[in-house]
Design an enzyme around this catalytic site. Structure first.
Site, mmCIF file in Angstrom:
data_model
loop_
_atom_site.group_PDB
_atom_site.id
_atom_site.type_symbol
_atom_site.label_atom_id
_atom_site.label_comp_id
_atom_site.label_asym_id
_atom_site.label_seq_id
_atom_site.Cartn_x
_atom_site.Cartn_y
_atom_site.Cartn_z
ATOM 1 N N TYR A 153 4.788 -8.017 1.380
ATOM 2 C CA TYR A 153 5.724 -8.745 0.289
ATOM 3 C C TYR A 153 5.923 -7.992 -0.985
ATOM 4 O O TYR A 153 7.200 -7.990 -1.199
ATOM 5 C CB TYR A 153 4.905 -10.138 0.219
ATOM 6 C CG TYR A 153 5.536 -11.151 -0.998
ATOM 7 C CD1 TYR A 153 6.796 -11.620 -0.513
ATOM 8 C CD2 TYR A 153 4.964 -11.222 -1.986
ATOM 9 C CE1 TYR A 153 7.270 -12.592 -1.477
ATOM 10 C CE2 TYR A 153 5.591 -11.987 -3.198
ATOM 11 C CZ TYR A 153 6.741 -12.422 -2.764
ATOM 12 O OH TYR A 153 7.072 -13.447 -3.831
ATOM 13 N N LYS A 196 1.361 -22.811 -2.962
ATOM 14 C CA LYS A 196 0.389 -21.895 -3.636
ATOM 15 C C LYS A 196 -0.654 -22.529 -4.066
ATOM 16 O O LYS A 196 -0.813 -24.014 -3.922
ATOM 17 C CB LYS A 196 1.296 -21.304 -4.676
ATOM 18 C CG LYS A 196 2.549 -20.634 -3.810
ATOM 19 C CD LYS A 196 3.014 -19.523 -4.870
ATOM 20 C CE LYS A 196 4.361 -19.228 -4.283
ATOM 21 N NZ LYS A 196 5.356 -20.312 -4.106
ATOM 22 N N ALA A 197 -1.740 -22.034 -4.927
ATOM 23 C CA ALA A 197 -2.841 -22.354 -5.183
ATOM 24 C C ALA A 197 -2.692 -23.689 -5.975
ATOM 25 O O ALA A 197 -3.598 -24.657 -5.723
ATOM 26 C CB ALA A 197 -3.938 -21.329 -6.030
HETATM 27 P P1 NAD Z 1 10.770 -20.934 -1.982
HETATM 28 O O1 NAD Z 1 10.210 -20.452 -0.515
HETATM 29 O O2 NAD Z 1 10.365 -22.332 -2.627
HETATM 30 O O3 NAD Z 1 12.187 -20.651 -2.051
HETATM 31 C C1 NAD Z 1 12.906 -19.602 -1.441
HETATM 32 C C2 NAD Z 1 13.933 -20.031 -0.667
HETATM 33 O O4 NAD Z 1 14.748 -19.021 0.158
HETATM 34 C C3 NAD Z 1 13.632 -21.245 0.348
HETATM 35 O O5 NAD Z 1 14.332 -22.548 -0.077
HETATM 36 C C4 NAD Z 1 14.252 -20.548 1.877
HETATM 37 O O6 NAD Z 1 14.748 -21.645 2.587
HETATM 38 C C5 NAD Z 1 15.365 -19.706 1.142
HETATM 39 N N1 NAD Z 1 15.553 -18.724 2.419
HETATM 40 C C6 NAD Z 1 14.826 -18.063 2.983
HETATM 41 N N2 NAD Z 1 15.201 -17.165 3.810
HETATM 42 C C7 NAD Z 1 16.714 -17.430 3.845
HETATM 43 C C8 NAD Z 1 17.774 -16.955 4.599
HETATM 44 N N3 NAD Z 1 17.786 -16.148 5.494
HETATM 45 N N4 NAD Z 1 19.036 -17.728 4.030
HETATM 46 C C9 NAD Z 1 19.163 -18.424 2.853
HETATM 47 N N5 NAD Z 1 17.920 -18.884 2.313
HETATM 48 C C10 NAD Z 1 16.893 -18.558 2.858
HETATM 49 O O7 NAD Z 1 10.187 -19.836 -3.264
HETATM 50 P P2 NAD Z 1 9.989 -20.043 -4.766
HETATM 51 O O8 NAD Z 1 8.756 -20.196 -5.050
HETATM 52 O O9 NAD Z 1 11.042 -20.815 -4.970
HETATM 53 O O10 NAD Z 1 10.633 -18.379 -5.167
HETATM 54 C C11 NAD Z 1 11.788 -18.121 -5.669
HETATM 55 C C12 NAD Z 1 11.852 -16.648 -5.490
HETATM 56 O O11 NAD Z 1 11.060 -16.117 -6.572
HETATM 57 C C13 NAD Z 1 11.264 -15.997 -4.435
HETATM 58 O O12 NAD Z 1 12.165 -14.731 -4.096
HETATM 59 C C14 NAD Z 1 10.095 -15.272 -4.383
HETATM 60 O O13 NAD Z 1 9.666 -14.410 -3.773
HETATM 61 C C15 NAD Z 1 10.080 -15.356 -6.058
HETATM 62 N N6 NAD Z 1 8.758 -15.535 -6.427
HETATM 63 C C16 NAD Z 1 8.130 -16.683 -6.682
HETATM 64 C C17 NAD Z 1 6.890 -16.925 -7.196
HETATM 65 C C18 NAD Z 1 6.151 -18.430 -7.410
HETATM 66 O O14 NAD Z 1 5.281 -18.398 -7.913
HETATM 67 N N7 NAD Z 1 6.752 -19.487 -6.808
HETATM 68 C C19 NAD Z 1 6.229 -15.735 -7.595
HETATM 69 C C20 NAD Z 1 6.861 -14.415 -7.376
HETATM 70 C C21 NAD Z 1 8.084 -14.570 -7.017
#
Ligand code: NAD
Length: 334
Positions: A153, A196-197
């Site tokens: 990832y 997440k945690a």
């Molecule tokens: P999340 O999983 O809630 O949101 C990601 C969204 O992307 C989901 O709603 C999912 O349906 C959508 N998605 C996945 N594949 C798809 C596709 N093929 N087409 C269209 N949509 C698609 O995650 P989040 O917590 O909201 O995180 C948002 C971003 O921030 C992500 O890129 C994640 O990697 C990054 N991030 C988040 C955190 C955190 O703590 N939440 C930490 C580091 C990085």
């Protein structure tokens, strides 16, 4: 009126970002496989689409007059908490799905340049070696190379950063990148295997009776920092609207052990609980926190709230989801 597209608008951060942009007077198109799970999207237009399909990417990044939009926020990813990204069971899906999304989005931006592009990267890009000794955690932005993230990832995020960096360099599109560190808040995954945690521990505390047992992954001594969603949005907009194309950490520098996080949540909930450590569960690196030196100096942003304040908003929301699901179980059994 400014026009923005939020990719991943059905997800946790994306849905909150949509609301923040709409409140600020921006016209927003949200795009996701699914709409938000807990409340309707506030986007002016919501497209259900798969960003692994290049034609979907091209279509959703086009403005109504055929040009590019003002702002693109790329948050769509195949991701989740420790059970999802550190178990080794989903790595092919993670790198393949998120990789295709980022290739397609960057290519669509190159074909029809938006005014600005934001990419949501992660603290998981940092090398394993910087995150072994809790007394010497080093997650400064310039420490990401030589690359040795602790998960596929994280490696995919680092590769995607490079794709967007080169997109910006060759096309002149201003590209902005945030490396999020554990963002938490209401309306995120809490019980579907991607939580997440903070949400997972809120759920376990909510389900435990007073004096009950709460399972904690690993030995509970692994340290992390957690950032409330409201603060994360302020950091996101500071990065997006700022002048600097190099990645910024967007996180909190207030570290806590995972056992300490569980105790803090129990305290917020007003419950006494016993922690049961689960050494066989995925626990990730030993210690990680956000180094905010660069973002504070360059953009004047840093978190304002103590962790406890955000948990005091998350816990009641998760407790309500737990109560609802228990009521639904009782009703379906009756
Ligand atoms: P999340 O999983 O809630 O949101 C990601 C969204 O992307 C989901 O709603 C999912 O349906 C959508 N998605 C996945 N594949 C798809 C596709 N093929 N087409 C269209 N949509 C698609 O995650 P989040 O917590 O909201 O995180 C948002 C971003 O921030 C992500 O890129 C994640 O990697 C990054 N991030 C988040 C955190 C955190 O703590 N939440 C930490 C580091 C990085």
């Amino acid at each position: 009126m400014k026009r923005a597209v939020v990719l991943g608008a059905g997800g946790f951060i994306g849905q909150h970002l949509v609301a923040r942009l709409v409140d600020a007077g921006t016209w927003v198109r949200g795009v996701d496989l699914m709409p938000p799970a807990f409340a309707p999207s506030r986007a002016h237009a919501f497209v259900r689409g798969d960003l692994r399909d290049p034609q979907v990417c091209a279509r959703v990044l086009e403005s109504p007059d055929g040009g590019g939009v003002d702002e693109v926020y790329q948050l769509a990813a195949d991701m989740g908490g420790a059970d999802y990204v550190f178990s080794g069971r989903h790595d092919f899906a993670i790198v393949s799905n998120s990789g295709r999304i980022n290739h397609n989005v960057a290519a669509a931006c190159a074909a029809r340049p938006p005014g600005r592009v934001f990419f949501a990267s992660s603290a998981c890009v940092y090398p394993r070696a910087c995150q072994i000794d809790p007394a010497r955690i080093d997650c400064r932005e310039d420490m990401a190379y030589p690359a040795e993230p602790d998960s596929p990832y994280g490696l995919e995020k680092l590769m995607a950063e490079e794709i967007y960096r080169q997109l910006g360099r060759e096309t002149g599109i201003p590209v902005r990148i945030a490396r999020y560190h554990n963002i938490f808040g209401p309306h995120g995954a809490w019980n579907d295997g991607r939580e997440k945690a903070p949400a997972a521990l809120c759920r376990k505390v909510a389900r435990a009776g007073d004096g009950g047992v709460v399972g904690v992954y690993g030995d509970g001594l692994q340290r992390r920092s957690f950032l409330d969603i409201g603060e994360a949005l302020a950091g996101t907009l500071a990065v997006m609207r700022g002048p600097d194309p190099e990645p910024f950490n967007v996180g909190s520098a207030e570290t806590v052990s995972i056992a300490g996080l569980a105790r803090l949540i129990a305290d917020v909930a007003g419950k006494r609980v016993h922690l049961a450590f689960e050494p066989d569960k995925p626990a990730g690196v030993r210690a990680r926190t956000s180094d905010n030196t660069r973002i504070a100096a360059q953009l004047g942003w840093w978190p304002q709230e103590p962790l406890r304040d955000g948990l005091a908003r998350l816990y009641p929301w998760v407790a309500e989801q737990v109560a609802r699901s228990e009521r639904a179980c009782v009703e379906s059994a009756a």
